[in-house]
Motif scaffolding. Sequence first.
Motif, PDB file in Angstrom:
ATOM      1  N   THR A  71      -1.057  13.625  -4.674  1.00  0.00           N
ATOM      2  CA  THR A  71      -1.279  12.872  -3.444  1.00  0.00           C
ATOM      3  C   THR A  71      -1.714  11.442  -3.745  1.00  0.00           C
ATOM      4  N   GLU A  72      -1.067  10.490  -3.138  1.00  0.00           N
ATOM      5  CA  GLU A  72      -1.394   9.078  -3.366  1.00  0.00           C
ATOM      6  C   GLU A  72      -2.812   8.783  -2.868  1.00  0.00           C
ATOM      7  N   ASN A  73      -3.543   7.996  -3.635  1.00  0.00           N
ATOM      8  CA  ASN A  73      -4.916   7.629  -3.284  1.00  0.00           C
ATOM      9  C   ASN A  73      -4.861   6.381  -2.405  1.00  0.00           C
ATOM     10  N   ILE A  74      -4.795   6.603  -1.115  1.00  0.00           N
ATOM     11  CA  ILE A  74      -4.550   5.500  -0.174  1.00  0.00           C
ATOM     12  C   ILE A  74      -5.625   4.409  -0.217  1.00  0.00           C
TER      13      ILE A  74
ATOM     14  N   PRO B  15      -9.988  -2.173  -7.170  1.00  0.00           N
ATOM     15  CA  PRO B  15     -10.711  -0.967  -7.587  1.00  0.00           C
ATOM     16  C   PRO B  15     -10.218  -0.409  -8.922  1.00  0.00           C
ATOM     17  N   LYS B  16     -11.102   0.306  -9.598  1.00  0.00           N
ATOM     18  CA  LYS B  16     -10.704   1.061 -10.777  1.00  0.00           C
ATOM     19  C   LYS B  16      -9.910   2.287 -10.330  1.00  0.00           C
ATOM     20  N   GLY B  17      -9.118   2.817 -11.234  1.00  0.00           N
ATOM     21  CA  GLY B  17      -8.397   4.050 -10.926  1.00  0.00           C
ATOM     22  C   GLY B  17      -7.083   3.863 -10.217  1.00  0.00           C
ATOM     23  N   VAL B  18      -6.551   2.643 -10.233  1.00  0.00           N
ATOM     24  CA  VAL B  18      -5.253   2.412  -9.600  1.00  0.00           C
ATOM     25  C   VAL B  18      -4.500   1.314 -10.340  1.00  0.00           C
ATOM     26  N   GLY B  19      -3.212   1.517 -10.480  1.00  0.00           N
ATOM     27  CA  GLY B  19      -2.337   0.527 -11.097  1.00  0.00           C
ATOM     28  C   GLY B  19      -0.953   0.672 -10.507  1.00  0.00           C
ATOM     29  N   ALA B  20       0.000  -0.030 -11.067  1.00  0.00           N
ATOM     30  CA  ALA B  20       1.375   0.079 -10.580  1.00  0.00           C
ATOM     31  C   ALA B  20       2.341  -0.238 -11.706  1.00  0.00           C
TER      32      ALA B  20
ATOM     33  N   SER C 106      10.936  -2.711  -2.600  1.00  0.00           N
ATOM     34  CA  SER C 106       9.764  -1.854  -2.432  1.00  0.00           C
ATOM     35  C   SER C 106       9.865  -0.573  -3.244  1.00  0.00           C
ATOM     36  N   ASP C 107      11.060   0.001  -3.335  1.00  0.00           N
ATOM     37  CA  ASP C 107      11.207   1.256  -4.070  1.00  0.00           C
ATOM     38  C   ASP C 107      11.199   1.063  -5.581  1.00  0.00           C
ATOM     39  N   GLU C 108      10.964  -0.163  -6.019  1.00  0.00           N
ATOM     40  CA  GLU C 108      10.829  -0.433  -7.447  1.00  0.00           C
ATOM     41  C   GLU C 108       9.363  -0.483  -7.877  1.00  0.00           C
ATOM     42  N   VAL C 109       8.449  -0.237  -6.942  1.00  0.00           N
ATOM     43  CA  VAL C 109       7.010  -0.242  -7.229  1.00  0.00           C
ATOM     44  C   VAL C 109       6.485   1.188  -7.197  1.00  0.00           C
ATOM     45  N   ILE C 110       5.951   1.646  -8.321  1.00  0.00           N
ATOM     46  CA  ILE C 110       5.415   2.999  -8.448  1.00  0.00           C
ATOM     47  C   ILE C 110       3.904   2.904  -8.640  1.00  0.00           C
ATOM     48  N   PHE C 111       3.140   3.556  -7.789  1.00  0.00           N
ATOM     49  CA  PHE C 111       1.688   3.529  -7.932  1.00  0.00           C
ATOM     50  C   PHE C 111       1.229   4.569  -8.949  1.00  0.00           C
ATOM     51  N   THR C 112       0.259   4.168  -9.777  1.00  0.00           N
ATOM     52  CA  THR C 112      -0.307   5.039 -10.816  1.00  0.00           C
ATOM     53  C   THR C 112      -1.829   4.982 -10.724  1.00  0.00           C
TER      54      THR C 112
END
Length: 389
Positions: free
Chosen positions: A254-257, A223-228, A68-74
Amino acid sequence: MFFKKKERRVFLDHATTTPVRKEVLKVMEPYWNEKFGNPGTIHRFGVEAKKALDESRKKISQILKCHSDEVIFTASGTESNSLAIFGFLDKQEENGADFKKMHIITTKMEHPSILAWFARFERKGIKVSYIDIDKEGIVDLKQFRKLLTPETIFVSVMCVNNEIGTVQPISKIAHIIKDFNRDNKAKIILHSDASQAPLYLKLDVHSLGVDMLTIDGQKIYGPKGVGALFKKRGIEINPLLAGGSQEMGLRAGTENIPLVVGLAKAFELAENEREKESERLIKLRDKFIDRILIEIPGSVLNGSKTERIPSNVNISIPNIDSEYMIIKLDAKGVACSSKSACMGRIKSASYVIEALGNDMGNSLRFNLGKSTTEKDIDYVVDMIKQSIK
């Protein structure tokens, strides 16, 4: 009273973006105004948001077969690519490495968000090599082997080309790098932009052999505006955005939940439906290709017919202007494109098509999706034929 006939519209530009699925919208909805907490806070609202963040990260990591800690949200696939390239190379410089003694490798058909960073670091003194692609749109592995040197530290090769849809031999590239690292006591890092892959290919990072991997929400009915970005444990990178401890200190802000939850759901649906949808689309894709090649003299399929994702059809037709054709088809209710949307409205031929050796100077890209039917395919081919008369 006369009723106006509803205009027929066929969207075949799913490589640029996809509509958000209803299932995705449903899971996102509560996090806009009910469960709106900041995951960085310790009260109940924040804990609720942090739980959603952690569960989404875990869901994606299970599909990728990573921690899990290998996934970074962008915020996008472009940001994920940027974080991988800038983050790694900036860290090397921070650790005292000399750019003039570094060598990095990519291909001639990468997404602009890859090529721009390579060009930038080349201006800073890093030696850059670009792998050729063959007439089928597949990277030249023999050339790649020859390009590796003791100074090579980073390689980026996309999993699926965003224009011609060809699938690249990432696991073979990873094996070549692994053997080179072992024989030369090197530590070359492999990154792959897999933005176009999740709907049709299994993304097990261990089987692929990658160190970093990019995914993008808007390409998979999210959704647009999110990746990883998948980043293997032990690989050090610097953040693009500073000023916060979010995302293991690698992506301040702040993460976009709502978007993160939507990405995770879209990725889950893509994984669960991948095989069945691929089988359906292959039949439609092949019918599309066969009709074009048979019914339009001189037409050419760009890239391999077999080593490509099920949704992609990229063609060149003699004596047409790509942009004019797109406008004519749009007037007939058909949405398609000619090259990456990230190249904007620059009036130039696709560099990917040029790298194939295609000298027609034009291309039309059609990307099928979940809503595409056989009737749509027949209609679009008929409209193409009408438009070139």
